[in-house]
Design a protein around this motif. Structure first.
Motif, mmCIF file in Angstrom:
data_model
loop_
_atom_site.group_PDB
_atom_site.id
_atom_site.type_symbol
_atom_site.label_atom_id
_atom_site.label_comp_id
_atom_site.label_asym_id
_atom_site.label_seq_id
_atom_site.Cartn_x
_atom_site.Cartn_y
_atom_site.Cartn_z
ATOM 1 N N ALA A 208 0.835 -1.198 0.000
ATOM 2 C CA ALA A 208 0.000 0.000 0.000
ATOM 3 C C ALA A 208 0.868 1.246 0.000
ATOM 4 N N LEU A 209 0.358 2.304 -0.615
ATOM 5 C CA LEU A 209 1.065 3.579 -0.687
ATOM 6 C C LEU A 209 0.344 4.624 0.155
ATOM 7 N N GLU A 210 1.108 5.494 0.753
ATOM 8 C CA GLU A 210 0.516 6.593 1.513
ATOM 9 C C GLU A 210 -0.253 7.498 0.548
ATOM 10 N N HIS A 211 -1.442 7.919 0.952
ATOM 11 C CA HIS A 211 -2.259 8.757 0.059
ATOM 12 C C HIS A 211 -3.004 9.812 0.870
ATOM 13 N N ARG A 212 -3.559 10.766 0.156
ATOM 14 C CA ARG A 212 -4.375 11.811 0.770
ATOM 15 C C ARG A 212 -5.228 12.448 -0.318
ATOM 16 N N VAL A 213 -6.235 13.181 0.107
ATOM 17 C CA VAL A 213 -7.049 13.990 -0.818
ATOM 18 C C VAL A 213 -6.780 15.448 -0.490
ATOM 19 N N GLY A 216 -9.374 18.375 -3.589
ATOM 20 C CA GLY A 216 -10.250 17.538 -4.407
ATOM 21 C C GLY A 216 -9.525 16.501 -5.240
ATOM 22 N N LYS A 217 -8.207 16.408 -5.121
ATOM 23 C CA LYS A 217 -7.434 15.455 -5.916
ATOM 24 C C LYS A 217 -6.842 14.367 -5.021
ATOM 25 N N LEU A 218 -6.856 13.140 -5.552
ATOM 26 C CA LEU A 218 -6.227 12.023 -4.845
ATOM 27 C C LEU A 218 -4.731 12.048 -5.153
ATOM 28 N N GLN A 219 -3.935 12.003 -4.108
ATOM 29 C CA GLN A 219 -2.484 12.051 -4.265
ATOM 30 C C GLN A 219 -1.834 10.890 -3.509
ATOM 31 N N VAL A 220 -0.702 10.413 -4.041
ATOM 32 C CA VAL A 220 0.039 9.335 -3.383
ATOM 33 C C VAL A 220 1.517 9.702 -3.304
ATOM 34 N N VAL A 221 2.197 9.037 -2.393
ATOM 35 C CA VAL A 221 3.663 9.109 -2.320
ATOM 36 C C VAL A 221 4.189 7.772 -2.830
ATOM 37 N N PHE A 222 4.842 7.801 -3.995
ATOM 38 C CA PHE A 222 5.306 6.541 -4.570
ATOM 39 C C PHE A 222 6.616 6.109 -3.923
ATOM 40 N N GLN A 223 6.708 4.809 -3.630
ATOM 41 C CA GLN A 223 7.930 4.224 -3.089
ATOM 42 C C GLN A 223 8.130 2.834 -3.668
ATOM 43 N N LYS A 224 9.381 2.406 -3.687
ATOM 44 C CA LYS A 224 9.701 1.032 -4.083
ATOM 45 C C LYS A 224 10.048 0.239 -2.827
ATOM 46 N N PHE A 225 9.647 -1.044 -2.839
ATOM 47 C CA PHE A 225 9.856 -1.878 -1.666
ATOM 48 C C PHE A 225 10.647 -3.136 -2.036
ATOM 49 N N LYS A 226 11.334 -3.691 -1.051
ATOM 50 C CA LYS A 226 12.151 -4.874 -1.275
ATOM 51 C C LYS A 226 11.266 -6.103 -1.482
ATOM 52 N N ASN A 227 11.731 -6.995 -2.367
ATOM 53 C CA ASN A 227 10.997 -8.216 -2.665
ATOM 54 C C ASN A 227 11.332 -9.334 -1.675
ATOM 55 N N LEU A 228 10.476 -10.359 -1.679
ATOM 56 C CA LEU A 228 10.707 -11.631 -0.972
ATOM 57 C C LEU A 228 10.624 -11.557 0.550
ATOM 58 N N LEU A 229 10.349 -10.376 1.101
ATOM 59 C CA LEU A 229 10.275 -10.241 2.548
ATOM 60 C C LEU A 229 8.820 -10.372 3.018
ATOM 61 N N PRO A 230 8.607 -10.909 4.219
ATOM 62 C CA PRO A 230 7.224 -11.048 4.728
ATOM 63 C C PRO A 230 6.614 -9.726 5.161
ATOM 64 N N THR A 231 7.467 -8.719 5.450
ATOM 65 C CA THR A 231 6.973 -7.396 5.818
ATOM 66 C C THR A 231 7.504 -6.352 4.837
ATOM 67 N N LYS A 232 6.776 -5.251 4.722
ATOM 68 C CA LYS A 232 7.127 -4.202 3.770
ATOM 69 C C LYS A 232 8.362 -3.434 4.250
ATOM 70 N N GLU A 233 9.350 -3.290 3.365
ATOM 71 C CA GLU A 233 10.578 -2.550 3.701
ATOM 72 C C GLU A 233 10.975 -1.707 2.496
ATOM 73 N N VAL A 234 11.085 -0.395 2.725
ATOM 74 C CA VAL A 234 11.369 0.539 1.642
ATOM 75 C C VAL A 234 12.822 0.424 1.207
ATOM 76 N N PHE A 235 13.035 0.510 -0.123
ATOM 77 C CA PHE A 235 14.396 0.612 -0.631
ATOM 78 C C PHE A 235 14.993 1.929 -0.181
ATOM 79 N N SER A 236 16.213 1.899 0.350
ATOM 80 C CA SER A 236 16.875 3.124 0.810
ATOM 81 C C SER A 236 17.530 3.836 -0.364
#
Length: 236
Positions: A208-213, A216-236
Motif C-alpha cells: 500500500a502507498l501513503e495517500h491523501r485527498v 479535491g485530488k487524490l495524491q500518493v507518495v510513490f515508493q519502491k519496496f524490497k521483494n521476498l520479505l514477509p513485511t514491507k521494507e522501503v528501498f533506501s
C-alpha cells in the motif's frame, strides 16, 4: 698548487646564468632595467658573483627583495586559483544541500505527492489503474520510470497499491471475473483489499502507498519496496 686548486674546485660550484635566474627570480628584469647584462662567462661560486654585482652597483639585498616580492605574488596567485577551483567544485554540493534545506523549511512537507486525478472520478469498489512517471536520482544522474498504481474507492476512503508484485517484482493485473489481482510470473493472487490469497508465491500482500485527498485530488507518495520479505521494507 695543483692540490690546492683541486680542493677549491671541489668545494666551489660554478654559477651560470641559468642558476642566477633560478635562484633570483625576477632579478634578470631588474638588471635589464638598469642596462646591466649577465656576462657569457660563469662565476666561480657565489662570492665571485656578488663581487661582480657590486661592481655593477647592485646589492644582493635588492635581488632578495625582488625575489620575495615575486614569490609573494605567485603564492597569492596560486591561492586565488586554488580557491576558485575549490569553489567551483563545492558549489553544486552547496546548492544541493542548501536547496533541500530551503525546500524543507519553506514547503514544510518534503514528501513528493503525485496527483492521480480528481477524487470523484474513481468508481466505488472498482480497482482502477493509474499510470504515473516518476523521476529517479542516482547521484547526479537523472532518469524516469513509468509505474502503475491501483486505486479502489471505498466510500470516502481509498486503497492505493503499487502494481509491483512483492514476490519478484512482476506487474499484477486486475482480473474482474476472478475478483483478484493476479501476477502471471509465479501465480501470486491478491484480493481486492490487497491481501495475498492462499497458495501465492508472494510472502506478503500488495504494498500500500501513503495517500491523501488535497484540493479535491487524490495524491500518493510513490515508493519502491524490497521483494521476498514477509513485511514491507522501503528501498533506501
Amino acid at each position: 698548487m695543483a692540490q690546492t686548486w683541486a680542493k677549491v674546485t671541489h668545494s666551489v660550484s660554478l654559477l651560470t646564468h641559468t642558476d642566477f635566474t633560478h635562484h633570483y627570480t625576477g632579478a634578470d628584469e631588474l638588471l635589464h632595467k638598469r642596462g646591466i647584462f649577465f656576462p657569457g662567462t660563469c662565476f666561480l661560486g657565489r662570492q665571485s658573483f656578488e663581487f661582480w654585482l657590486h661592481k655593477q652597483g647592485v646589492l644582493m639585498s635588492e635581488l632578495s627583495e625582488v625575489d620575495k616580492t615575486k614569490r609573494l605574488f605567485m603564492g597569492l596567485g596560486s591561492i586565488v586559483i586554488g580557491a576558485g577551483i575549490g569553489g567551483a567544485l563545492a558549489y553544486p554540493i552547496f546548492q544541493f544541500a542548501v536547496g533541500n534545506a530551503l525546500k524543507t523549511s519553506e514547503g514544510g512537507d518534503e514528501k513528493n505527492w503525485i496527483d492521480l486525478g480528481s477524487a470523484t472520478e474513481f468508481e466505488e469498489g472498482k480497482p482502477t489503474a493509474k499510470k504515473i512517471t516518476i523521476e529517479i536520482r542516482d547521484g547526479w544522474v537523472k532518469s524516469s520510470s513509468d509505474e502503475t498504481i491501483w486505486v479502489v474507492r471505498q466510500g470516502n476512503n481509498f486503497l492505493t497499491f503499487t502494481a509491483t508484485c512483492p514476490h519478484l517484482g512482476c506487474k499484477v493485473n486486475w482480473i474482474p471475473e476472478r475478483n483478484e489481482y493476479f501476477c502471471p510470473c509465479h501465480n501470486s493472487a491478491f484480493d481486492v483489499s490487497g491481501e495475498k490469497k492462499p497458495g501465492s508465491a508472494s510472502a506478503r500482500g500488495l504494498d500500500a502507498l501513503e495517500h491523501r485527498v488535497a484540493d479535491g485530488k487524490l495524491q500518493v507518495v510513490f515508493q519502491k519496496f524490497k521483494n521476498l520479505l514477509p513485511t514491507k521494507e522501503v528501498f533506501s
